[in-house]
Design an enzyme around this catalytic site. Structure first.
Site, PDB file in Angstrom:
ATOM      1  N   ASP A   1    -102.763  -7.246 -58.243  1.00  0.00           N
ATOM      2  CA  ASP A   1    -103.702  -6.328 -58.888  1.00  0.00           C
ATOM      3  C   ASP A   1    -105.007  -6.384 -58.094  1.00  0.00           C
ATOM      4  OD1 ASP A   1    -105.321  -4.995 -60.742  1.00  0.00           O
ATOM      5  OD2 ASP A   1    -105.016  -6.433 -62.364  1.00  0.00           O
TER       6      ASP A   1
ATOM      7  N   HIS B   1    -101.404  -8.337 -68.010  1.00  0.00           N
ATOM      8  CA  HIS B   1    -102.548  -9.075 -68.558  1.00  0.00           C
ATOM      9  C   HIS B   1    -102.051 -10.273 -69.342  1.00  0.00           C
ATOM     10  CE1 HIS B   1    -106.424  -6.525 -68.342  1.00  0.00           C
ATOM     11  NE2 HIS B   1    -105.695  -6.344 -67.258  1.00  0.00           N
TER      12      HIS B   1
HETATM   13 MN    MN Z   1    -106.937  -4.077 -61.694  1.00  0.00          MN
HETATM   14 MN    MN Z   2    -106.840  -6.651 -63.413  1.00  0.00          MN
END
Ligand code: MN
Ligand code: MN
Length: 285
Positions: free
Chosen positions: A92, A159
């Site tokens: 990410d 997440h």
């Molecule tokens: Mn991101």
């Molecule tokens: Mn992130």
């Protein structure tokens, strides 16, 4: 596992470099989003979530809709936030492209990220990482966004714990060797907080349930098969708004509305994914 993370990160770094060059006034947001998502696949990974292109006081969760005509404009502060996975192992990363005169705002996010990475090693407390971010941003004379955070990454989970705050906290958690985490300072000249606005193009599956309506059930099955628990864009599916809304109401899908700075401040962001090592952090993006 580590090799897959590293491969996802390597692909993502290349796509980020290529995509940044496309972000110019007059270019359509959709063109950049589709470039990113297609290029990730071309290079042998899969998008871990839709290409996020949040502009000015939009901080996160903006992705163009199907047939979106919106273009980049002179002066825009553009956050490009992209993710790729190899076999579920996610990288990410985000970068801010300044199409105007907000050099310091962008630099504050980049420096905060750099200083955060510098303090990371196995055994360090996340409170120390947060303090490095907070101090850097405030020294630039800006505010961190209090309710946007860095996070852990897990297989097919974009997440995961731990939460890495961008403000000082009393008590964090200890980082352990081998943890994969995304550090992402958000900087603003506004009040330092984001709230949801009505536009929403990103969703993810949170529960598989028995759904009565056939079309809704078929859509749930399609999402589970194609994206598992990863976020997806409405434009990736031939789904009606009504069916999507129904699945959100039934608790099958989670919606990710666009998050905008409440004081209408400009927002910058920088993000890397790192692997925590015994004596440092290995940046994979
Ligand atoms: Mn991101
Ligand atoms: Mn992130």
């Amino acid at each position: 596992m580590i090799e897959k993370y590293i491969e996802a990160g390597k692909i993502l770094r290349q796509v980020k470099e290529e995509a940044v060059k496309l972000i110019k006034p007059g270019v359509k947001l959709l063109e950049v989003a589709e470039f990113v998502e297609n290029r990730i696949k071309e290079l042998g990974a899969e998008p871990a979530f839709p290409c996020n292109i949040s502009i000015n006081s939009d901080a996160a969760h903006f992705t163009p809709k199907a047939n979106d005509e919106r273009e980049f404009k002179e002066g825009d502060v553009v956050k490009l936030d992209i993710g790729a996975h190899v076999d579920g192992y996610i990288a990410d990363t985000a970068v801010t492209v300044d199409l105007g005169d907000n050099e310091d705002l962008v630099k504050a996010a980049e420096e905060a990220l750099k200083n955060a990475i510098d303090v990371i090693h196995a055994g360090v407390n996340t409170a120390e990482v947060s303090e490095a971010i907070f101090n850097t941003i405030t020294e630039f004379g800006f505010k961190p966004v209090i309710n946007l955070t860095g996070h852990g990454l897990d297989r097919y989970i974009a997440h995961a714990p731990p939460t890495i705050y961008n403000v000082k906290i009393d008590k964090g958690v200890e980082l352990k060797e081998g943890m994969v985490i995304a550090i992402e300072p958000f900087v603003t000249n506004g009040v330092g907080k984001v709230a949801e606005r009505s536009e929403c193009e990103i969703f993810s599956l949170i529960a598989v349930k028995s759904v009565r309506m056939k079309q809704a059930r078929q859509l749930m099955d399609e999402i589970l098969r194609k994206y598992k628990t990863l976020p997806f864009a409405k434009r990736w599916l031939k789904a009606s708004d009504i069916i999507l809304a129904k699945l959100v109401r039934e608790g099958v899908l989670r919606a990710y509305p666009v998050l905008a700075e409440v004081g209408k401040g400009l927002v910058s962001q920088a993000e890397h994914t790192v692997i925590v090592e015994e004596d440092g952090a290995r940046v994979i993006t």
